[in-house]
Design a protein around this motif. Structure first.
Motif, PDB file in Angstrom:
ATOM      1  N   ASN B  10      27.585 -50.005  14.914  1.00 55.01           N
ATOM      2  CA  ASN B  10      28.206 -49.078  13.988  1.00 55.01           C
ATOM      3  C   ASN B  10      27.100 -48.460  13.139  1.00 55.01           C
ATOM      4  O   ASN B  10      26.509 -49.105  12.320  1.00 55.01           O
ATOM      5  N   VAL B  11      26.823 -47.203  13.417  1.00 60.64           N
ATOM      6  CA  VAL B  11      25.675 -46.607  12.728  1.00 60.64           C
ATOM      7  C   VAL B  11      26.124 -45.609  11.688  1.00 60.64           C
ATOM      8  O   VAL B  11      25.708 -44.458  11.701  1.00 60.64           O
ATOM      9  N   ILE B  12      26.997 -46.069  10.797  1.00 54.82           N
ATOM     10  CA  ILE B  12      27.412 -45.169   9.726  1.00 54.82           C
ATOM     11  C   ILE B  12      26.248 -44.984   8.764  1.00 54.82           C
ATOM     12  O   ILE B  12      25.931 -43.876   8.347  1.00 54.82           O
ATOM     13  N   ALA B  13      25.612 -46.114   8.466  1.00 57.22           N
ATOM     14  CA  ALA B  13      24.547 -46.084   7.479  1.00 57.22           C
ATOM     15  C   ALA B  13      23.481 -45.085   7.893  1.00 57.22           C
ATOM     16  O   ALA B  13      23.109 -45.021   9.045  1.00 57.22           O
ATOM     17  N   ALA B  14      23.019 -44.312   6.972  1.00 61.52           N
ATOM     18  CA  ALA B  14      21.913 -43.387   7.132  1.00 61.52           C
ATOM     19  C   ALA B  14      22.272 -42.151   7.960  1.00 61.52           C
ATOM     20  O   ALA B  14      21.485 -41.229   8.051  1.00 61.52           O
ATOM     21  N   LYS B  15      23.461 -42.104   8.575  1.00 60.31           N
ATOM     22  CA  LYS B  15      23.784 -40.912   9.370  1.00 60.31           C
ATOM     23  C   LYS B  15      24.675 -39.946   8.602  1.00 60.31           C
ATOM     24  O   LYS B  15      24.386 -38.769   8.538  1.00 60.31           O
ATOM     25  N   VAL B  16      25.743 -40.483   8.049  1.00 66.04           N
ATOM     26  CA  VAL B  16      26.651 -39.643   7.275  1.00 66.04           C
ATOM     27  C   VAL B  16      26.291 -39.815   5.802  1.00 66.04           C
ATOM     28  O   VAL B  16      26.151 -40.932   5.337  1.00 66.04           O
ATOM     29  N   PRO B  17      26.115 -38.701   5.065  1.00 65.98           N
ATOM     30  CA  PRO B  17      25.789 -38.852   3.636  1.00 65.98           C
ATOM     31  C   PRO B  17      26.878 -39.640   2.917  1.00 65.98           C
ATOM     32  O   PRO B  17      28.056 -39.554   3.273  1.00 65.98           O
ATOM     33  N   LEU B  18      26.444 -40.381   1.916  1.00 63.22           N
ATOM     34  CA  LEU B  18      27.321 -41.302   1.203  1.00 63.22           C
ATOM     35  C   LEU B  18      28.611 -40.638   0.715  1.00 63.22           C
ATOM     36  O   LEU B  18      29.704 -41.159   0.900  1.00 63.22           O
ATOM     37  N   ASP B  19      28.490 -39.445   0.126  1.00 62.60           N
ATOM     38  CA  ASP B  19      29.666 -38.842  -0.505  1.00 62.60           C
ATOM     39  C   ASP B  19      30.644 -38.257   0.510  1.00 62.60           C
ATOM     40  O   ASP B  19      31.719 -37.813   0.153  1.00 62.60           O
ATOM     41  N   GLN B  20      30.249 -38.236   1.799  1.00 61.88           N
ATOM     42  CA  GLN B  20      31.193 -37.747   2.807  1.00 61.88           C
ATOM     43  C   GLN B  20      31.892 -38.878   3.554  1.00 61.88           C
ATOM     44  O   GLN B  20      32.731 -38.644   4.400  1.00 61.88           O
ATOM     45  N   ARG B  21      31.484 -40.114   3.253  1.00 62.82           N
ATOM     46  CA  ARG B  21      32.123 -41.238   3.934  1.00 62.82           C
ATOM     47  C   ARG B  21      33.434 -41.589   3.266  1.00 62.82           C
ATOM     48  O   ARG B  21      33.657 -41.270   2.106  1.00 62.82           O
ATOM     49  N   LYS B  22      34.274 -42.324   4.027  1.00 61.90           N
ATOM     50  CA  LYS B  22      35.558 -42.679   3.438  1.00 61.90           C
ATOM     51  C   LYS B  22      35.385 -43.808   2.418  1.00 61.90           C
ATOM     52  O   LYS B  22      34.396 -44.558   2.456  1.00 61.90           O
ATOM     53  N   GLU B  49      32.280 -46.579   2.593  1.00 69.17           N
ATOM     54  CA  GLU B  49      32.097 -47.343   3.821  1.00 69.17           C
ATOM     55  C   GLU B  49      30.609 -47.425   4.177  1.00 69.17           C
ATOM     56  O   GLU B  49      29.881 -46.435   4.117  1.00 69.17           O
ATOM     57  N   GLY B  50      30.156 -48.616   4.527  1.00 75.01           N
ATOM     58  CA  GLY B  50      28.773 -48.801   4.961  1.00 75.01           C
ATOM     59  C   GLY B  50      27.768 -48.739   3.823  1.00 75.01           C
ATOM     60  O   GLY B  50      26.568 -48.684   4.057  1.00 75.01           O
ATOM     61  N   GLU B 217      15.709 -56.633  -7.637  1.00 73.53           N
ATOM     62  CA  GLU B 217      16.441 -56.868  -6.396  1.00 73.53           C
ATOM     63  C   GLU B 217      17.452 -55.744  -6.153  1.00 73.53           C
ATOM     64  O   GLU B 217      17.562 -55.226  -5.044  1.00 73.53           O
ATOM     65  N   ALA B 218      18.165 -55.367  -7.208  1.00 76.09           N
ATOM     66  CA  ALA B 218      19.163 -54.306  -7.080  1.00 76.09           C
ATOM     67  C   ALA B 218      18.497 -52.988  -6.702  1.00 76.09           C
ATOM     68  O   ALA B 218      18.976 -52.273  -5.830  1.00 76.09           O
ATOM     69  N   LEU B 219      17.370 -52.668  -7.347  1.00 83.04           N
ATOM     70  CA  LEU B 219      16.692 -51.403  -7.070  1.00 83.04           C
ATOM     71  C   LEU B 219      16.199 -51.359  -5.631  1.00 83.04           C
ATOM     72  O   LEU B 219      16.303 -50.349  -4.947  1.00 83.04           O
ATOM     73  N   VAL B 220      15.651 -52.495  -5.154  1.00 86.75           N
ATOM     74  CA  VAL B 220      15.087 -52.542  -3.809  1.00 86.75           C
ATOM     75  C   VAL B 220      16.166 -52.353  -2.754  1.00 86.75           C
ATOM     76  O   VAL B 220      15.984 -51.640  -1.775  1.00 86.75           O
ATOM     77  N   MET B 221      17.328 -53.013  -2.949  1.00 86.40           N
ATOM     78  CA  MET B 221      18.275 -53.138  -1.848  1.00 86.40           C
ATOM     79  C   MET B 221      19.397 -52.112  -1.814  1.00 86.40           C
ATOM     80  O   MET B 221      19.947 -51.838  -0.751  1.00 86.40           O
ATOM     81  N   SER B 222      19.761 -51.539  -2.955  1.00 82.34           N
ATOM     82  CA  SER B 222      21.058 -50.863  -3.021  1.00 82.34           C
ATOM     83  C   SER B 222      21.015 -49.386  -2.700  1.00 82.34           C
ATOM     84  O   SER B 222      20.021 -48.702  -2.957  1.00 82.34           O
ATOM     85  N   ASP B 223      22.144 -48.887  -2.156  1.00 82.64           N
ATOM     86  CA  ASP B 223      22.382 -47.452  -2.126  1.00 82.64           C
ATOM     87  C   ASP B 223      22.775 -46.980  -3.519  1.00 82.64           C
ATOM     88  O   ASP B 223      22.292 -45.980  -4.002  1.00 82.64           O
ATOM     89  N   ARG B 224      23.696 -47.726  -4.110  1.00 82.60           N
ATOM     90  CA  ARG B 224      24.090 -47.417  -5.487  1.00 82.60           C
ATOM     91  C   ARG B 224      24.249 -48.712  -6.278  1.00 82.60           C
ATOM     92  O   ARG B 224      24.517 -49.762  -5.706  1.00 82.60           O
ATOM     93  N   ILE B 225      24.095 -48.604  -7.594  1.00 79.90           N
ATOM     94  CA  ILE B 225      24.155 -49.777  -8.474  1.00 79.90           C
ATOM     95  C   ILE B 225      25.119 -49.479  -9.615  1.00 79.90           C
ATOM     96  O   ILE B 225      25.080 -48.390 -10.189  1.00 79.90           O
ATOM     97  N   ALA B 226      25.978 -50.451  -9.904  1.00 79.63           N
ATOM     98  CA  ALA B 226      26.794 -50.354 -11.109  1.00 79.63           C
ATOM     99  C   ALA B 226      26.214 -51.337 -12.124  1.00 79.63           C
ATOM    100  O   ALA B 226      26.184 -52.533 -11.872  1.00 79.63           O
ATOM    101  N   VAL B 227      25.723 -50.816 -13.240  1.00 84.08           N
ATOM    102  CA  VAL B 227      25.201 -51.693 -14.296  1.00 84.08           C
ATOM    103  C   VAL B 227      26.342 -52.048 -15.223  1.00 84.08           C
ATOM    104  O   VAL B 227      27.045 -51.160 -15.709  1.00 84.08           O
TER     105      VAL B 227
END
Lengths: 268, 381
Positions: B10-22, B49-50, B217-227
């Protein structure tokens, strides 16, 4: 242990504690009715007498029924209390747990006396069953103490993980909780069994006409001729107690090792 | 250690921009009370998603509680949690399309590694041979091929972590929840696991929700972060925005190091704000540089240590410069941190400089010039 006086104290202490028990097997095998040195010779007669005694057999049977039932009931109650105490917070938890543990320090003669009064006034006939009631009351605090260790050394996330992976409440208990606290349960049953087996006061008050081992032994001490047989019986009981306690401790420690917890105390 | 297979499922990650995913997870005004204690105070957010999504905050901020409302271990007092469009109200944890990696890993100590990983397949109708194959594949995915027969309680911390991951992922959940999964590991293994987790997440394409108190850790790993602070989301953004444009002084303080200098607002207009900052002088910032959250009426500018540079003799600044004296030097090998007292300011500012061959580390007490740029500032007011 550098000072010789401390060493002497420790030796005297151990001697005082265990010398009387050592006398049991010595006179149990002694060929003579008088409990005194010098020893006369080796005999198994007293053990033979013991096995041939009908009243004694009945007392042993009663005691085994009472101790077995006490072990089961006290442990089941202990599981409920220990699980509630180690998992949940509820109003009045402190006082409730305190009250449950209270029989540990109440004078048994008072517990026995008041139980007798209540049972008689309610109109329940004294029997093996009433002794079981009394013994469950005094053994339950011990089972709770043991099971508390077993339940609180069990990581809550283990149950959550099983639930998270699709199991239900009951199958989680069966697959995860039970195997991990089983050593604690076995050890709790053995302790309750041992406590009940040699309990005298409550059995004396509540047994009615039924003999139990301790009440039978007490009644026979009046007859000097019976004393060597009592010595033989005592030898068997001491051996049984030591074996049971050792098994209990083995299971308790294994349980702690299994869940990777720290040993926070025990009986041996 | 983790093999990235040539044909991911499942290659959702990195293919479809985040804001266009469900939307995978949706929080609608979620509140949670423990008696009088208000643990979650109106959480509204969506996770795609993803996405690799992190909940970051100090202990007691409600991040773990929020994660456990997704898993179903905590009920909510009001609001709604939706997973893949379905309300999770009345759906117990064992029926939710989520699986969790626990902080303590929760490896069943009385079972083998393979029994642990295959635990979730117990109710699966497939044959034993198929299940065994799945378990072996999962173990291979986390770099534990051949470990199946080992006793679980004999594993090291890092290995337990991998078993916990394999056990949670074998059920192919829609969402994987990770509760501080790396906090018990030592630094080297932790950094290695961070990279492995990112790779793993890209490979399986499953939505990951991570709880952590470690901002790096959050900065390294995340697409988005909620503080999160005190049961509320203070800022929800991608790591770069969070780092460069924190929306409050509190977020700025929590993420990395930020210097603050008091400022006076002289005037504003045409999308610009004129300031006077002691030590730096009069300057202009754009309105985008001003943080949204109010700062109690006291204006201050903030800037990261790496946006400042010490100028050596003969160097000219790209933008502006300010004179000062070196107050403290902390040598880190690859970096040196200088605390510099700008002229006219009592509190020193921290400057981080990459150590370059041939450039000496300066001593305490040296007079120096600091290059800075108004564009790198954040205004809090």
């Amino acid at each position: 242990m550098k000072l010789p006086s401390l060493r002497i104290y420790a030796l005297a202490y151990l001697l005082f504690l265990y010398a009387p028990i050592l006398l049991l097997p010595i006179f149990a095998f002694n060929d003579g009715t008088i409990i005194a040195f010098p020893l006369k010779g080796f005999t198994l007669e007293w053990f033979g007498q013991m096995f041939a005694n009908d009243t004694l057999r009945r007392a042993v049977g009663n005691s085994l029924i009472i101790a077995g039932s006490t072990a089961v009931f006290a442990t089941v109650l202990g599981i409920f209390a220990a699980r509630a105490g180690s998992r949940f917070r509820f109003p009045g938890k402190g006082p409730i747990m305190g009250l449950i543990m209270l029989p540990l320090v109440l004078p048994e003669i008072m517990v026995g006396g008041s139980l007798l009064l209540v049972l008689l006034s309610v109109g329940i006939e004294l029997s093996v069953f009433t002794v079981i009631l009394g013994h469950v009351l005094i053994a339950t605090p011990y089972t709770i103490a043991i099971l508390n260790t077993a339940f609180s050394s069990l990581d809550v996330s283990l149950e959550e993980a099983a639930y998270d992976l699709g199991e239900g409440k009951w199958s989680t208990f069966r697959l995860i909780t039970l195997p991990l606290v089983l050593p604690g349960i076995i050890s709790s049953m053995l302790i309750a069994f041992t406590i009940s087996l040699d309990e005298f006061i409550i059995a004396f008050f509540l047994a009615g006409n039924e003999p139990t081992l301790p009440t039978y032994i007490f009644s026979q001490l009046r007859f000097p001729k019976q004393i060597p047989m009592i010595m033989a019986l005592g030898t068997c009981l001491v051996a049984l107690s030591i074996i049971l306690l050792t098994i209990a401790e083995y299971f308790r420690r294994r349980g702690i090792a299994k869940t990777g917890g720290k040993d926070t105390g025990g009986f041996l | 250690m983790i093999d990235v297979k040539p044909a991911p499922r499942n290659v959702i990650a990195a293919k479809v921009p985040l804001d266009q995913r469900k939307t995978m997870i949706e929080f609608q005004d979620v509140h949670k009370y423990y008696g009088d204690y208000h643990a979650l105070r109106g959480i509204t957010a969506t996770i795609r998603e993803g996405e690799f999504f992190s909940l970051l905050g100090p202990s007691g901020c409600g991040k773990t509680t929020l994660l456990r409302t997704i898993a179903g271990f905590e009920g909510i007092s009001s609001g709604a949690v939706l997973i893949d469009g379905n309300s999770m109200e009345n759906v117990p944890a064992n029926k939710r399309p989520t699986n969790m990696v626990f902080q303590s890993y929760a490896i069943f100590p009385h079972l083998t590694v393979a029994q642990n990983v295959g635990f979730g397949l117990r109710r699966d109708p497939r044959s034993k041979a198929e299940k065994d194959k799945l378990v072996e594949e999962s173990l291979e995915m986390v770099g534990l091929k051949g470990y199946g027969a080992r006793a679980a309680h004999a594993l090291s911390g890092g290995q337990r972590q991998r078993v916990a991951l394999a056990r949670a992922l074998i059920l192919k959940p829609k969402v994987l929840l990770l509760d501080e999964p790396l906090s018990a590991l030592d630094k080297k293994i932790r950094e290695q696991m961070q990279v492995e987790l990112i790779k793993l997440q890209r490979e399986v394409g499953i939505t990951f929700v991570l709880v952590t108190h470690d901002q790096e850790e959050a900065l390294v790993m995340s697409d988005r972060i909620a503080v999160m602070f005190e049961g509320e989301i203070a800022q929800l953004a991608d790591p770069e925005t969070l780092y460069r444009r924190p929306n409050s002084r509190r977020v700025a303080d929590f993420i990395g190091v930020m210097n603050f200098l008091p400022a006076r607002v002289l005037g504003e207009g045409n999308g610009h704000i004129q300031l006077d900052v002691p030590g730096l002088g009069p300057l202009d910032v754009t309105e985008e540089q001003a943080s949204a959250a109010p700062n109690g009426g006291e204006a201050a500018v903030g800037f990261r240590p790496e946006t400042l540079t010490l100028l050596y003799d003969g160097q000219t600044p790209l933008d502006r410069e300010a004179p000062g004296t070196i107050d403290e030097v902390v040598y880190y090998g690859d970096m040196t941190y200088y605390d510099v007292k700008l002229d006219g300011v009592e509190k020193p500012v921290r400057i981080s400089m990459r150590n370059v061959f041939g450039r000496p580390v300066l001593d305490v007490g040296t007079r120096t010039r600091v290059a800075w740029s108004p564009g790198a500032l954040v205004l809090f007011r």
